[in-house]
Design an enzyme around this catalytic site. Structure first.
Site, mmCIF file in Angstrom:
data_model
loop_
_atom_site.group_PDB
_atom_site.id
_atom_site.type_symbol
_atom_site.label_atom_id
_atom_site.label_comp_id
_atom_site.label_asym_id
_atom_site.label_seq_id
_atom_site.Cartn_x
_atom_site.Cartn_y
_atom_site.Cartn_z
ATOM 1 N N ASP A 96 -6.965 11.432 -30.669
ATOM 2 C CA ASP A 96 -7.174 11.235 -29.234
ATOM 3 C C ASP A 96 -7.225 12.615 -28.569
ATOM 4 O OD1 ASP A 96 -6.805 8.656 -30.112
ATOM 5 O OD2 ASP A 96 -5.511 8.066 -28.448
ATOM 6 N N LYS A 161 -11.202 7.127 -23.653
ATOM 7 C CA LYS A 161 -9.857 6.696 -23.252
ATOM 8 C C LYS A 161 -9.614 7.145 -21.817
ATOM 9 C CE LYS A 161 -5.046 7.387 -24.779
ATOM 10 N NZ LYS A 161 -4.208 8.020 -25.830
ATOM 11 N N LYS A 189 -10.985 2.571 -24.270
ATOM 12 C CA LYS A 189 -9.555 2.344 -24.459
ATOM 13 C C LYS A 189 -8.868 2.649 -23.134
ATOM 14 C CE LYS A 189 -5.421 4.132 -26.791
ATOM 15 N NZ LYS A 189 -4.877 5.013 -27.873
#
Length: 230
Positions: A96, A161, A189
């Site tokens: 991430d 994300k 996400k």
């Protein structure tokens, strides 16, 4: 909601990233996350060896944050961090990566595009999951739009994300609606402020694919209690 309990649990990366987290809290959190069979676990990186050992006989992945939570290290420094975790363990499945928010806010789109390309290609070269964290709560609508347009052109990016969980505000439905319009089908996400089943349901209805939450276990329990009666 048409999910089995297991399929619902697999919507979550279960996270415990507060800097004041104790070792005992980490141990309990890992055990509970495994018990609930979440998709993946994110814990303070110094506990990776412990978590990797605990999930070794499961299909639960391990998430690491790259230049987390601010994202303003150089491309070279971020690349070194990615390479370190690639060599650390095969069980690390998800990377991430926090985008350089300062570069975004400076409209330095050439730099941002180069960073996205170099880092995502390195991650995908090793068949890992690449998520780019854009921290929507720190960006204007125009910045979100331009950043999503750049991301949509990078085939090596798997998910976008919404936040680190350390931003100034939770992810909003408006943020996701805007992202969906310009991401060209990239998966989203949502992370940052996800605390209830009703939030998850609404985001799912908007086309969100995955959630990161420190309340994942509580939300799974809420799902089981609500739909067990039906």
């Amino acid at each position: 909601m048409k999910f089995s309990e297991r399929d619902f649990a697999k919507l979550f990366d279960s996270t415990l990233l507060k800097p004041e987290t104790s070792w005992d809290e980490i141990l309990n959190f890992v055990d509970e996350s495994i018990k609930y069979d979440v998709r993946a676990i994110a814990i303070p990186w110094y506990a990776l060896t412990y978590a990797i050992k605990k999930v070794s006989t499961t299909d639960i992945g391990i998430v690491v944050g790259i230049d987390f939570p601010f994202g303003y290290s150089s491309i070279e420094r971020k690349l070194d961090e990615i390479k370190f975790y690639l060599s650390f363990s095969e069980k690390i499945t998800d990377f991430d990566v926090v985008v350089n928010i300062s570069a975004v806010r400076s409209n330095n789109w050439e730099y941002v595009q180069e960073e996205l390309r170099i880092l995502s290609q390195e991650i995908k070269k090793h068949d890992k999951i690449c998520k780019i964290i854009i921290e929507t709560s720190r960006l204007s609508d125009n910045e979100i739009v331009r950043l999503c347009q750049l991301i949509s052109n990078e085939s090596s990016i798997d998910y976008v994300k919404t936040g680190t969980g350390f931003g100034p505000a939770p992810t909003t439905y408006k943020d996701v609606q805007l992202m969906k319009k310009y991401l060209g089908g990239k998966k989203i996400k949502v992370s940052g402020g996800i605390k209830t089943l009703d939030q998850v349901k609404r985001f799912l209805d908007m086309g969100v694919s995955l959630f990161g939450s420190s309340a994942a276990i509580e939300i799974i329990n809420e799902f089981v209690e609500r739909y067990r009666r039906k």
